[in-house]
Write a protein that holds these residues in place. Structure first.
Motif, PDB file in Angstrom:
ATOM      1  N   ASN A  11       0.862  -1.179   0.000  1.00 32.01           N
ATOM      2  CA  ASN A  11       0.000   0.000   0.000  1.00 32.01           C
ATOM      3  C   ASN A  11       0.892   1.221   0.000  1.00 32.01           C
ATOM      4  OD1 ASN A  11      -2.249  -1.699   0.255  1.00 32.01           O
ATOM      5  ND2 ASN A  11      -2.075  -1.692   2.500  1.00 32.01           N
ATOM      6  N   THR A  41       1.224   5.709  -0.682  1.00 24.98           N
ATOM      7  CA  THR A  41       0.596   7.032  -0.753  1.00 24.98           C
ATOM      8  C   THR A  41       1.578   7.982  -1.381  1.00 24.98           C
ATOM      9  OG1 THR A  41      -0.733   6.638   1.239  1.00 24.98           O
ATOM     10  CG2 THR A  41      -0.391   8.925   0.566  1.00 24.98           C
ATOM     11  N   THR A  96       1.995  12.122  -3.225  1.00 21.49           N
ATOM     12  CA  THR A  96       1.436  13.470  -3.304  1.00 21.49           C
ATOM     13  C   THR A  96       1.894  14.141  -4.559  1.00 21.49           C
ATOM     14  OG1 THR A  96       3.283  14.433  -2.092  1.00 21.49           O
ATOM     15  CG2 THR A  96       1.405  13.688  -0.796  1.00 21.49           C
ATOM     16  N   TYR A 148      -8.013   2.810  -5.315  1.00 22.67           N
ATOM     17  CA  TYR A 148      -7.478   4.176  -5.350  1.00 22.67           C
ATOM     18  C   TYR A 148      -8.304   5.090  -4.445  1.00 22.67           C
ATOM     19  CZ  TYR A 148      -4.658   2.968  -9.437  1.00 22.67           C
ATOM     20  OH  TYR A 148      -3.733   2.411 -10.282  1.00 22.67           O
ATOM     21  N   VAL A 208      -3.380  14.033  -2.652  1.00 18.63           N
ATOM     22  CA  VAL A 208      -2.819  12.854  -1.976  1.00 18.63           C
ATOM     23  C   VAL A 208      -3.532  11.627  -2.539  1.00 18.63           C
ATOM     24  CG1 VAL A 208      -2.415  11.688   0.215  1.00 18.63           C
ATOM     25  CG2 VAL A 208      -2.341  14.171   0.085  1.00 18.63           C
ATOM     26  N   SER A 266      -3.826   7.493  -2.595  1.00 15.25           N
ATOM     27  CA  SER A 266      -3.510   6.255  -1.869  1.00 15.25           C
ATOM     28  C   SER A 266      -3.871   5.070  -2.771  1.00 15.25           C
ATOM     29  CB  SER A 266      -4.294   6.175  -0.556  1.00 15.25           C
ATOM     30  OG  SER A 266      -3.932   7.237   0.287  1.00 15.25           O
TER      31      SER A 266
END
Length: 864
Positions: free
Chosen positions: A117, A119, A121, A157, A167, A169
């Protein structure tokens, strides 16, 4: 303009049939700079075209024409775009080769693994029209502040907006999640902000192979192939590999050994981010080897076989895996396609080098060979005998005595033959040879042949293989007259009487003879049966004084002449005896030796006058029935007193007068019946008996015939009174009296044991000035040439025609019971001449060493 030019060349090359080829292109990104490297497809390149395309916009953003030597170029490009780089290689012929590669040029880069997983930006854009993209979909589309695609949950998503960033994820990252995440202004498709996500996994499971099957002694040449797993590709191919041999790390390309058989080999790959691949497939080493340790059975390096026999089997072997291929070759031709060489019936043409060639079936460059030299033995075969180097055939050859005779023989033989020359008199002479093995040519220089040896010669070649080969030729040897001897040393003559003279001569061709002073007296020439021997007869008459003369005669043939002289003397009293020697002196007896001298032209007789202070004086008559000048007489005097001094004379007398020759000796003392000397020599006599028996057997074995003159000497006892005579006929070629006296020391009392035997036919001295002459009286002057021939045959049987004036008298002494037998050796065949003479010399030397007074107390005889 540039685009049109490039398009023209592209269409032209396609029409020529040039295909696009993928060449190695390496891209390195650093900041806004993109560096590209490539491999040229050929050194024959005139120029290179470089183009960058924006894939999304389908627009070329950069172009450059580079020289033929360039393989590196850097360019600045807008980031957050996906590009295609294209290289065009142009050849002198106008042909073109194109290669290309895609790559992503981002702003930020994020690496993650499958199933994770993440994340990320992205900065916001200060506009009202923009779009947020993922690699596979649009996440947010804002048009004038209105969300066309709303920020809602999109499965894995999630998009969250802050004041300055978006952001994003992503749950459970997959391959398709890798790529560019970008915020882009919608109206002009201008670049915006982006982040590139690279989804990675461990390298693919490697494939382990080797370029060629491994051989012991070579490097293994293992190859481990794996690939980086990364989406999208970041153009990274940096993989490292490790190789494991039975679980232990080893270098991949080491030299293999036989002991590596059965080893389990694997490999693993590691990418530039440290991710380790799974283990590769396994290879169990079973390396090939050979050919090694090539060997021929019995360690043969050279083999010898007789012609006609079977050669082999000879087996060649080598260490090979798998089994090697074998060939036996001879002179470049294959004899066998197996490890075994076998020739059932070999012949001389199969002599040479045989090679065993061993080749590995999986690599013909791995080969070796081992040779064996085969020599085929075969008996000699005559091809030709010539007397000149130009191979001219010649069955008969004539030479002059003392001329070197050159003989060329062409004999096929292996090994080389030894050559014996068999002369007409059966004498065998080994030849010294010069051998040319390549031409089978044997050259011999034969020296020392005499005209007596004219006749058929046989060449015998033998080499120890099979039977000897024979080849014959006739050889005639010519010589001027030689070996001239007279029947008598002097011719006793009276005024106006006619006396015969006989001369024996060797000559080839036939001689003629003339008197130098008396040409009116003819000569009769009679040829003997063999050896070019002739009997020459004539008469002498002197009608005025003096009677002492030297009468010259000339003996000639086509080769040369010889002058000889006949000495005439008046008939008168005999000459004295020569070379008196006293031998075998014991306390009671002694033996007296002498040679009969010239008889003065009338029959002569002999007596011995012996005197001593103890016995007084006595005269002993020597009974001689047949006598001639030069005969050897041995007379035993018995009835002597021990330790007594004796002096005496040997009297030679005929009707014209007498001549005395003095001698003296002293008998031995008696000690219990034996003298001191006898006590010493008796043990030696026993050894001598054995030695004489052995030598006698040898001499008998090698003689073809002999005629013995024997004498019997009764053994002396303390009361003996017997006188015994032995006469040796026709010992005419003994040394002169003076010479003999110097050796024997006249009147000597030396006790010797040496004995020699006569073995002569003709003298070899051609320059005898004081030769023998006819001593017959005028009453015998009418004898014919035939009678002379009979007389000469008798002389030959008794060995009176001696080979030289200085040849020695050879006698053998052998006792038996109460007798001492003195044997005159006669008529030795030519084949045995050399061998028997050598045996006799050894026999007499043995007698001298052992003092062989055999069978009695007497010493052995001594003769010169």
């Amino acid at each position: 303009m540039n685009e049109a030019y490039f398009l023209f060349f592209l269409i032209f090359n396609l029409s020529l049939g040039h295909s696009y080829q993928s060449q190695g292109i390496r891209i390195k990104i650093k900041g806004d700079n993109v560096t590209i490297r490539w491999n040229k497809p050929s050194s024959n390149i005139t120029s290179t075209g470089l183009e960058f395309y924006d894939i999304r916009r389908e627009k070329m953003v950069y172009q450059a024409n580079l020289s033929d030597i360039d393989n590196l170029h850097a360019v600045q490009l807008p980031h957050c775009q996906k590009y295609k780089v294209k290289l065009s290689f142009i050849y002198p012929s106008g042909g073109i080769t194109v290669t290309e590669k895609d790559f992503v040029f981002g702003g930020k880069y994020l690496y993650t693994s499958l199933g994770t997983n993440i994340t990320l930006t992205i900065p916001k854009l200060p506009f009202y029209f923009y779009t947020v993209f993922s690699p596979t979909r649009t996440l947010l589309d804002v048009q004038g502040g209105i969300d066309v695609v709303k920020n809602v949950a999109l499965g894995r998503y999630k998009l969250k907006t802050t004041e300055q960033h978006f952001v994003i994820s992503i749950q459970n990252v997959r391959q398709e999640d890798g790529g560019m995440y970008k915020v882009e202004k919608s109206s002009a498709l201008q670049e915006g902000e982006c982040t590139v996500v690279f989804v990675t996994d461990k390298p693919t499971t490697p494939s382990l192979t080797y370029n060629e099957y491994p051989f012991v002694g070579n490097k293994a040449n293992f190859t481990c192939i794996s690939n980086v797993q990364r989406w999208p590709s970041d153009n990274s191919e940096n993989l490292s590999y490790k190789f494991y041999w039975n679980g232990e790390i080893r270098q991949p390309n080491i030299i293999l050994r036989r002991s590596d058989e059965g080893t389990l080999v694997t490999c693993q790959a590691t990418d530039d981010r440290g991710q380790l691949s799974s283990s590769s497939n396994s290879i169990i080493l079973d390396p090939y080897y050979g050919p090694d340790n090539v060997h021929i059975n019995h360690n043969y390096k050279r083999s010898t076989v007789t012609e006609g026999q079977t050669f082999g089997p000879v087996t060649c072997s080598a260490d090979c895996y798998p089994e090697c291929d074998y060939e036996w070759r001879y002179l470049g031709r294959v004899q066998s396609y197996s490890p075994v060489l076998h020739i059932p019936t070999i012949d001389r043409n199969q002599t040479g080098v045989y090679g065993c060639y061993v080749v590995h079936p999986n690599n013909t460059e791995k080969r070796t060979s081992l040779n064996i030299i085969v020599s085929v033995l075969y008996p000699p075969v005559f091809r030709q005998i010539t007397f000149s180097a130009d191979h001219e055939k010649d069955d008969r050859r004539s030479i002059i005595e003392s001329e070197t005779f050159k003989l060329f023989m062409y004999i096929e033989s292996y090994p080389v033959s030894k050559i014996n020359l068999h002369s007409p008199d059966y004498f065998v002479q080994p030849l010294n040879l010069t051998i040319d093995q390549q031409d089978h040519k044997y050259t011999a220089n034969i020296e020392g042949l005499t005209c007596e040896e004219t006749g058929n010669y046989t060449i015998e070649a033998y080499n120890g293989v099979g039977e000897a080969a024979m080849s014959s030729f006739d050889l005639e040897i010519q010589c001027k007259p030689k070996s001239i001897i007279f029947q008598r040393s002097k011719v006793a003559i009276r005024l106006n009487s006619v006396e015969d003279t006989t001369v024996f001569v060797v000559s080839n061709p036939t001689p003629n003879v003339t008197w130098i002073q008396h040409p009116q007296y003819p000569w009769t020439i009679c040829k003997e049966r063999v050896n070019h021997k002739y009997v020459l007869q004539s008469t002498i008459k002197i009608s005025e004084y003096p009677l002492n003369r030297q009468l010259g005669l000339s003996i000639c043939n086509t080769i040369g002449c010889v002058i000889k002289y006949v000495k005439t003397v008046p008939k008168g009293k005999p000459d004295g005896v020569r070379n008196i020697t006293v031998v075998n002196i014991t306390p009671y007896s002694a033996h007296i030796l002498w040679y009969i001298g010239f008889d003065g032209g009338a029959p002569q007789n002999f007596s011995i006058i012996l005197e001593s202070s103890t016995d007084g004086s006595r005269t002993i008559t020597v009974p001689l029935e047949e006598k001639d000048e030069g005969d050897l007489v041995l007379f035993k005097i018995g009835g002597l007193t021990t330790e007594a001094y004796y002096s005496g004379h040997i009297v030679s007398y005929n009707k014209y007068g007498k001549t005395k020759m003095k001698f003296e000796f002293e008998t031995h003392d008696l000690n219990n019946g034996l003298s001191k000397r006898e006590k010493i020599i008796y043990p030696l006599m026993i050894c001598g008996i054995i030695g004489i028996m052995v030598v006698s057997v040898i001499i008998f074995k090698y003689k073809e015939k002999c005629k013995d003159s024997r004498m019997q000497i009764p053994q002396t006892v303390n009361t003996e009174t017997t006188n015994t005579l032995v006469m040796y006929d026709n010992v005419s070629d003994t040394p002169s009296t003076d010479k003999k006296q110097s050796k024997l020391k006249n009147n000597a009392t030396i006790d010797r044991t040496e004995s020699k035997a006569v073995d002569e036919e003709w003298p070899k001295d051609d320059d005898i000035e004081n030769s023998f002459s006819n001593d017959e009286t005028s009453a015998d002057s009418n004898k014919s040439c035939n009678k002379r021939g009979i007389f000469y045959e008798e002389m030959k049987r008794n060995n009176t025609a001696c080979e030289s004036e200085n040849d020695s008298v050879e006698k053998s002494v052998k006792p038996k019971d109460d007798e001492i037998k003195i044997t005159h050796e006669n008529d030795i065949t030519p084949t045995d001449r050399t061998e028997s003479t050598s045996k006799r010399d050894n026999y007499y030397e043995e007698m001298k060493r052992n003092n062989t007074a055999v069978g009695s107390e007497y010493d052995s005889l001594e003769k010169y």
